[in-house]
Write an enzyme that holds these catalytic residues in place. Structure first.
Site, PDB file in Angstrom:
ATOM      1  N   HIS A   1       0.796  -1.232   0.000  1.00 12.41           N
ATOM      2  CA  HIS A   1       0.000   0.000   0.000  1.00 12.41           C
ATOM      3  C   HIS A   1       0.836   1.294   0.000  1.00 12.41           C
ATOM      4  O   HIS A   1       0.758   2.111  -0.924  1.00 12.41           O
ATOM      5  CB  HIS A   1      -0.876   0.056   1.258  1.00 12.41           C
ATOM      6  CG  HIS A   1      -1.750  -1.130   1.483  1.00 12.41           C
ATOM      7  ND1 HIS A   1      -2.936  -1.319   0.830  1.00 12.41           N
ATOM      8  CD2 HIS A   1      -1.630  -2.186   2.332  1.00 12.41           C
ATOM      9  CE1 HIS A   1      -3.522  -2.432   1.270  1.00 12.41           C
ATOM     10  NE2 HIS A   1      -2.738  -2.971   2.174  1.00 12.41           N
TER      11      HIS A   1
HETATM   12  C1  BDR Z   1      -2.985   0.712   5.459  1.00 12.36           C
HETATM   13  O1  BDR Z   1      -3.163   0.169   6.759  1.00 12.36           O
HETATM   14  C2  BDR Z   1      -1.942  -0.259   7.272  1.00 12.36           C
HETATM   15  O2  BDR Z   1      -2.077  -1.519   7.818  1.00 12.36           O
HETATM   16  C3  BDR Z   1      -0.934  -0.191   6.166  1.00 12.36           C
HETATM   17  O3  BDR Z   1       0.326   0.209   6.673  1.00 12.36           O
HETATM   18  C4  BDR Z   1      -1.512   0.835   5.220  1.00 12.36           C
HETATM   19  O4  BDR Z   1      -1.103   2.139   5.568  1.00 12.36           O
HETATM   20  C5  BDR Z   1      -3.732  -0.155   4.448  1.00 12.36           C
HETATM   21  O5  BDR Z   1      -5.080  -0.193   4.732  1.00 12.36           O
END
Ligand code: BDR
Ligand code: CA
Length: 312
Positions: A242
């Protein structure tokens, strides 16, 4: 022209890769400082993990600040089930020796925006938006000085990952997210609609490992770790990476496409708390407030990551 940024983060393996990509790209990105926030794991771990990551990159000169330890109005929800007990499970990395700065992360954000010329500092939140919203509430004069906010959070077509209707970063602090989306600052959103197309497949992870430096090995071990959870959950060929979408956008914006639309955050409904209600089809007259990204050139993204991480 290089972007001058503050990374606001809750590392998190994918946050770590986002930070490494920024530090590997000094021609395009100047990191003014890193502020940690409670999110994937509590603040004591996110600030520590941010220092571990900077040391991995050999950048003990980066200033790291601890920010808010809980959301504005709600109890903290963490994600050890994805990221492991430390938030950075996977590689074996030494405890950091570089110091944590004395100042609070929110004060650093406020002071930096006041000191630097207006329109020259971009905020890059990779976790819940608590630090940013707190800075804006305490110092409304800084809001108009922010060049852009490029954040990872929210979803429209993919809807949710922590609840059926909400993405984790927005869900953890929906009130902060609401304040940020209403702030009037230009916001670019790397939503799950994008990041769920950025999958670390086996060949892509092998390419990280094949870089042959410490960073490549550590990143491959990180993605190996969270992959076991995400692959099971989504049944996909790899886990989404992400947060590096944020820093990749600063280097190669053409990798992404989206729409300039209205996005509002649900803050009251128990059923849909933290949902980003994105007017993708422009069916309301609500004014656009966000560049909401929907597609990514995923091969280009992973090629960029591999090429840049090899420089560290
Ligand atoms: C986001 O949530 C976190 O777990 C990850 O680092 C990312 O920023 C994805 O939904
Ligand atoms: Ca994150």
């Amino acid at each position: 022209m290089s972007r001058r940024i503050i990374i606001d983060t809750d590392p998190g393996q994918d946050d770590a890769v986002a930070i490494l990509l920024a530090l590997a790209s000094p021609d395009e990105i100047e990191v003014l400082g890193i502020t940690a926030v409670a999110g994937n794991v509590p603040l004591a771990l996110t600030q520590k993990n941010a220092r571990i990551v900077c040391e991995l990159a050999g950048r003990t000169d980066i200033r790291i600040f601890a920010g808010c330890d809980r959301p504005l109005e709600r109890p903290l929800i963490t994600a050890e089930h994805v990221h492991g007990k430390t938030g950075l499970n996977g590689p074996t990395l030494p405890d950091p020796t570089m110091p944590l700065q004395d100042a609070h992360g929110v004060d650093f954000i406020i002071e930096t925006l006041r000191q630097e010329p207006p329109g020259t500092v971009t905020l890059c939140p990779l976790g819940p938006l608590t630090n940013i919203a707190t800075a804006f509430a305490r110092a409304p004069d800084i809001v108009g000085r922010v060049q852009e906010i490029v954040l990872m959070g929210g979803a429209y077509f993919e809807v949710g990952n922590i609840t059926p209707s909400a993405e984790f970063n927005i869900y953890v602090d929906p009130h902060a997210a609401d304040a940020v989306f209403r702030s009037g600052v230009p916001v670019t959103v790397m939503s799950l609609d994008v990041t769920h197309k950025a999958l670390v497949t086996r060949p892509r992870n092998d390419a990280f490992r094949a870089i042959g430096n410490r960073v490549g090995e550590a990143v491959a071990a990180m993605t190996d770790f969270f992959e076991r959870f995400d692959k099971e959950k989504y049944g996909s060929e790899g886990a989404p990476l992400h947060d590096p979408c944020v820093t990749a956008y600063l280097i190669r914006p053409e990798l992404f496409t989206g729409r300039h639309i209205n996005v509002e955050v649900e803050t009251t409904s128990p059923l849909t708390l933290g949902m980003t209600v994105a007017d993708w089809w422009r069916v309301t007259k609500r004014a656009p407030n966000a560049m909401f990204m929907g597609t990514i050139d995923d091969d280009g993204y992973f090629a960029l990551l591999t090429e840049r991480l090899a420089r560290l």
